[in-house]
Scaffold this motif. Structure first.
Motif, PDB file in Angstrom:
ATOM      1  N   GLY A 221       0.806  -1.218   0.000  1.00  0.00           N
ATOM      2  CA  GLY A 221       0.000   0.000   0.000  1.00  0.00           C
ATOM      3  C   GLY A 221       0.840   1.268   0.000  1.00  0.00           C
ATOM      4  O   GLY A 221       0.373   2.329   0.406  1.00  0.00           O
ATOM      5  N   GLY A 222       2.101   1.162  -0.449  1.00  0.00           N
ATOM      6  CA  GLY A 222       2.996   2.308  -0.486  1.00  0.00           C
ATOM      7  C   GLY A 222       3.618   2.668   0.856  1.00  0.00           C
ATOM      8  O   GLY A 222       4.315   3.669   0.972  1.00  0.00           O
ATOM      9  N   VAL A 223       3.378   1.839   1.871  1.00  0.00           N
ATOM     10  CA  VAL A 223       3.903   2.111   3.215  1.00  0.00           C
ATOM     11  C   VAL A 223       5.274   1.450   3.371  1.00  0.00           C
ATOM     12  O   VAL A 223       5.437   0.262   3.099  1.00  0.00           O
ATOM     13  CB  VAL A 223       2.934   1.577   4.296  1.00  0.00           C
ATOM     14  CG1 VAL A 223       3.509   1.755   5.689  1.00  0.00           C
ATOM     15  CG2 VAL A 223       1.585   2.256   4.175  1.00  0.00           C
ATOM     16  N   HIS A 224       6.256   2.226   3.837  1.00  0.00           N
ATOM     17  CA  HIS A 224       7.599   1.708   4.075  1.00  0.00           C
ATOM     18  C   HIS A 224       7.642   1.050   5.450  1.00  0.00           C
ATOM     19  O   HIS A 224       7.299   1.670   6.448  1.00  0.00           O
ATOM     20  CB  HIS A 224       8.627   2.829   3.973  1.00  0.00           C
ATOM     21  CG  HIS A 224       8.739   3.352   2.580  1.00  0.00           C
ATOM     22  ND1 HIS A 224       9.561   2.788   1.639  1.00  0.00           N
ATOM     23  CD2 HIS A 224       8.073   4.345   1.961  1.00  0.00           C
ATOM     24  CE1 HIS A 224       9.419   3.430   0.502  1.00  0.00           C
ATOM     25  NE2 HIS A 224       8.512   4.383   0.675  1.00  0.00           N
ATOM     26  N   LEU A 225       8.056  -0.224   5.479  1.00  0.00           N
ATOM     27  CA  LEU A 225       8.066  -1.002   6.710  1.00  0.00           C
ATOM     28  C   LEU A 225       9.477  -1.343   7.186  1.00  0.00           C
ATOM     29  O   LEU A 225       9.644  -2.193   8.059  1.00  0.00           O
ATOM     30  CB  LEU A 225       7.253  -2.283   6.517  1.00  0.00           C
ATOM     31  CG  LEU A 225       5.776  -2.064   6.160  1.00  0.00           C
ATOM     32  CD1 LEU A 225       5.086  -3.390   5.893  1.00  0.00           C
ATOM     33  CD2 LEU A 225       5.077  -1.293   7.267  1.00  0.00           C
TER      34      LEU A 225
ATOM     35  N   GLN B   5      15.732   4.368  -0.651  1.00  0.00           N
ATOM     36  CA  GLN B   5      14.712   4.564  -1.674  1.00  0.00           C
ATOM     37  C   GLN B   5      15.280   5.510  -2.723  1.00  0.00           C
ATOM     38  O   GLN B   5      15.615   6.648  -2.405  1.00  0.00           O
ATOM     39  CB  GLN B   5      13.429   5.172  -1.095  1.00  0.00           C
ATOM     40  CG  GLN B   5      12.743   4.289  -0.080  1.00  0.00           C
ATOM     41  CD  GLN B   5      13.208   4.600   1.319  1.00  0.00           C
ATOM     42  OE1 GLN B   5      13.329   5.741   1.722  1.00  0.00           O
ATOM     43  NE2 GLN B   5      13.489   3.560   2.078  1.00  0.00           N
ATOM     44  N   GLY B   6      15.396   5.022  -3.911  1.00  0.00           N
ATOM     45  CA  GLY B   6      15.986   5.785  -4.999  1.00  0.00           C
ATOM     46  C   GLY B   6      17.082   4.963  -5.644  1.00  0.00           C
ATOM     47  O   GLY B   6      17.185   3.763  -5.431  1.00  0.00           O
ATOM     48  N   THR B   7      17.897   5.634  -6.446  1.00  0.00           N
ATOM     49  CA  THR B   7      18.972   4.957  -7.156  1.00  0.00           C
ATOM     50  C   THR B   7      20.260   5.060  -6.347  1.00  0.00           C
ATOM     51  O   THR B   7      20.756   6.157  -6.106  1.00  0.00           O
ATOM     52  CB  THR B   7      19.171   5.587  -8.554  1.00  0.00           C
ATOM     53  OG1 THR B   7      17.938   5.528  -9.259  1.00  0.00           O
ATOM     54  CG2 THR B   7      20.241   4.846  -9.334  1.00  0.00           C
ATOM     55  N   PHE B   8      20.756   3.906  -5.918  1.00  0.00           N
ATOM     56  CA  PHE B   8      21.996   3.871  -5.149  1.00  0.00           C
ATOM     57  C   PHE B   8      23.168   3.998  -6.101  1.00  0.00           C
ATOM     58  O   PHE B   8      23.165   3.376  -7.159  1.00  0.00           O
ATOM     59  CB  PHE B   8      22.094   2.542  -4.376  1.00  0.00           C
ATOM     60  CG  PHE B   8      23.303   2.468  -3.494  1.00  0.00           C
ATOM     61  CD1 PHE B   8      23.278   3.000  -2.230  1.00  0.00           C
ATOM     62  CD2 PHE B   8      24.474   1.892  -3.954  1.00  0.00           C
ATOM     63  CE1 PHE B   8      24.399   2.954  -1.411  1.00  0.00           C
ATOM     64  CE2 PHE B   8      25.594   1.837  -3.147  1.00  0.00           C
ATOM     65  CZ  PHE B   8      25.549   2.368  -1.881  1.00  0.00           C
ATOM     66  N   PRO B   9      24.183   4.767  -5.816  1.00  0.00           N
ATOM     67  CA  PRO B   9      24.402   5.603  -4.643  1.00  0.00           C
ATOM     68  C   PRO B   9      24.055   7.077  -4.878  1.00  0.00           C
ATOM     69  O   PRO B   9      24.353   7.915  -4.035  1.00  0.00           O
ATOM     70  CB  PRO B   9      25.897   5.443  -4.401  1.00  0.00           C
ATOM     71  CG  PRO B   9      26.480   5.365  -5.779  1.00  0.00           C
ATOM     72  CD  PRO B   9      25.437   4.628  -6.597  1.00  0.00           C
ATOM     73  N   GLN B  10      23.426   7.385  -6.005  1.00  0.00           N
ATOM     74  CA  GLN B  10      23.199   8.777  -6.365  1.00  0.00           C
ATOM     75  C   GLN B  10      22.228   9.505  -5.449  1.00  0.00           C
ATOM     76  O   GLN B  10      22.478  10.623  -5.029  1.00  0.00           O
ATOM     77  CB  GLN B  10      22.696   8.910  -7.817  1.00  0.00           C
ATOM     78  CG  GLN B  10      23.721   8.600  -8.860  1.00  0.00           C
ATOM     79  CD  GLN B  10      23.848   7.115  -9.133  1.00  0.00           C
ATOM     80  OE1 GLN B  10      23.040   6.306  -8.686  1.00  0.00           O
ATOM     81  NE2 GLN B  10      24.886   6.742  -9.862  1.00  0.00           N
ATOM     82  N   GLN B  11      21.072   8.886  -5.175  1.00  0.00           N
ATOM     83  CA  GLN B  11      20.066   9.625  -4.419  1.00  0.00           C
ATOM     84  C   GLN B  11      19.220   8.690  -3.568  1.00  0.00           C
ATOM     85  O   GLN B  11      18.656   7.716  -4.058  1.00  0.00           O
ATOM     86  CB  GLN B  11      19.133  10.381  -5.373  1.00  0.00           C
ATOM     87  CG  GLN B  11      18.063  11.156  -4.646  1.00  0.00           C
ATOM     88  CD  GLN B  11      17.063  11.797  -5.589  1.00  0.00           C
ATOM     89  OE1 GLN B  11      16.939  11.405  -6.739  1.00  0.00           O
ATOM     90  NE2 GLN B  11      16.342  12.779  -5.092  1.00  0.00           N
ATOM     91  N   ASP B  12      19.146   9.008  -2.291  1.00  0.00           N
ATOM     92  CA  ASP B  12      18.211   8.341  -1.379  1.00  0.00           C
ATOM     93  C   ASP B  12      17.089   9.336  -1.140  1.00  0.00           C
ATOM     94  O   ASP B  12      17.311  10.422  -0.606  1.00  0.00           O
ATOM     95  CB  ASP B  12      18.902   7.969  -0.061  1.00  0.00           C
ATOM     96  CG  ASP B  12      17.996   7.213   0.909  1.00  0.00           C
ATOM     97  OD1 ASP B  12      16.805   6.992   0.585  1.00  0.00           O
ATOM     98  OD2 ASP B  12      18.466   6.852   1.990  1.00  0.00           O
ATOM     99  N   CYS B  13      15.888   8.986  -1.526  1.00  0.00           N
ATOM    100  CA  CYS B  13      14.736   9.879  -1.371  1.00  0.00           C
ATOM    101  C   CYS B  13      14.254   9.979   0.076  1.00  0.00           C
ATOM    102  O   CYS B  13      13.412  10.809   0.390  1.00  0.00           O
ATOM    103  CB  CYS B  13      13.597   9.412  -2.274  1.00  0.00           C
ATOM    104  SG  CYS B  13      14.045   9.392  -4.015  1.00  0.00           S
TER     105      CYS B  13
END
Length: 171
Positions: free
Chosen positions: A53-57, A62-70
């Motif tokens: 359901g889009g919930v992070h558990l 989140q994102g493209t490693f190692p460029q960006q963690d959202c």
């Protein structure tokens, strides 16, 4: 940071601490069983969806490693423990945040030749197994947050994304 996992401990240090506490590091098979929390065959500790359901558990990249963690889970590094729901066995953080040392030596093919019931791990090796993934695991990189994922590291290593937990027999 008293509410964060203990990190930068070598396997030797973690094992010594568990001995001092009268406990032990879990076996690799025990860790996987505990991480599943009763969800037999599930891909992730939360079930078959990483973010139901889009919930992070879990604390993951989140994102493209190692460029960006959202930072959609709220953490750009290892975070405090118990920030996500516990699993079916009441255990927190069995996935993500930091990898965890287990007792076993690493052999890439061990589970293809091990006993099905209660595998004890290889008798020797050069590297020790880690389980559970970390905040550095992403969809494009290691996917260590899968319940069956495993990593290996020299037992004298201590990393900022690697910790441990002690295990004991149920009483």
């Amino acid at each position: 940071m008293p509410d964060h996992p203990v990190v930068r401990f070598s396997w030797e240090d973690a094992n010594s601490y568990c001995d001092w506490k009268g406990t032990c590091l879990p076996r690799e098979a025990e860790f996987e069983y505990a991480a599943r929390g009763g969800l037999e065959g599930a891909r992730y500790a939360s079930g078959d969806e990483l973010t139901p359901g889009g919930v992070h558990l879990a604390n993951l990249w989140q994102g493209t490693f190692p460029q960006q963690d959202c930072v959609l889970d709220g953490f750009g590094s290892h975070g405090p423990v118990k920030q996500f729901p516990r699993n079916g066995y009441g255990l927190y953080d069995m996935t993500g945040n930091v990898w965890e040392w287990v007792n076993d030596w690493y052999a890439p093919d061990y589970f293809s030749r091990s006993p099905v019931d209660s595998p004890q791990g290889p008798r020797s090796g050069d590297q020790k197994v880690q389980r559970g993934g970390s905040w550095l695991c992403s969809r494009n990189y290691c996917q260590g947050y899968r319940v069956a994922a495993r990593m290996m590291t020299a037992p004298d290593s201590g990393l900022n994304n690697l910790g441990f937990r002690c295990a004991a027999d149920a009483r």
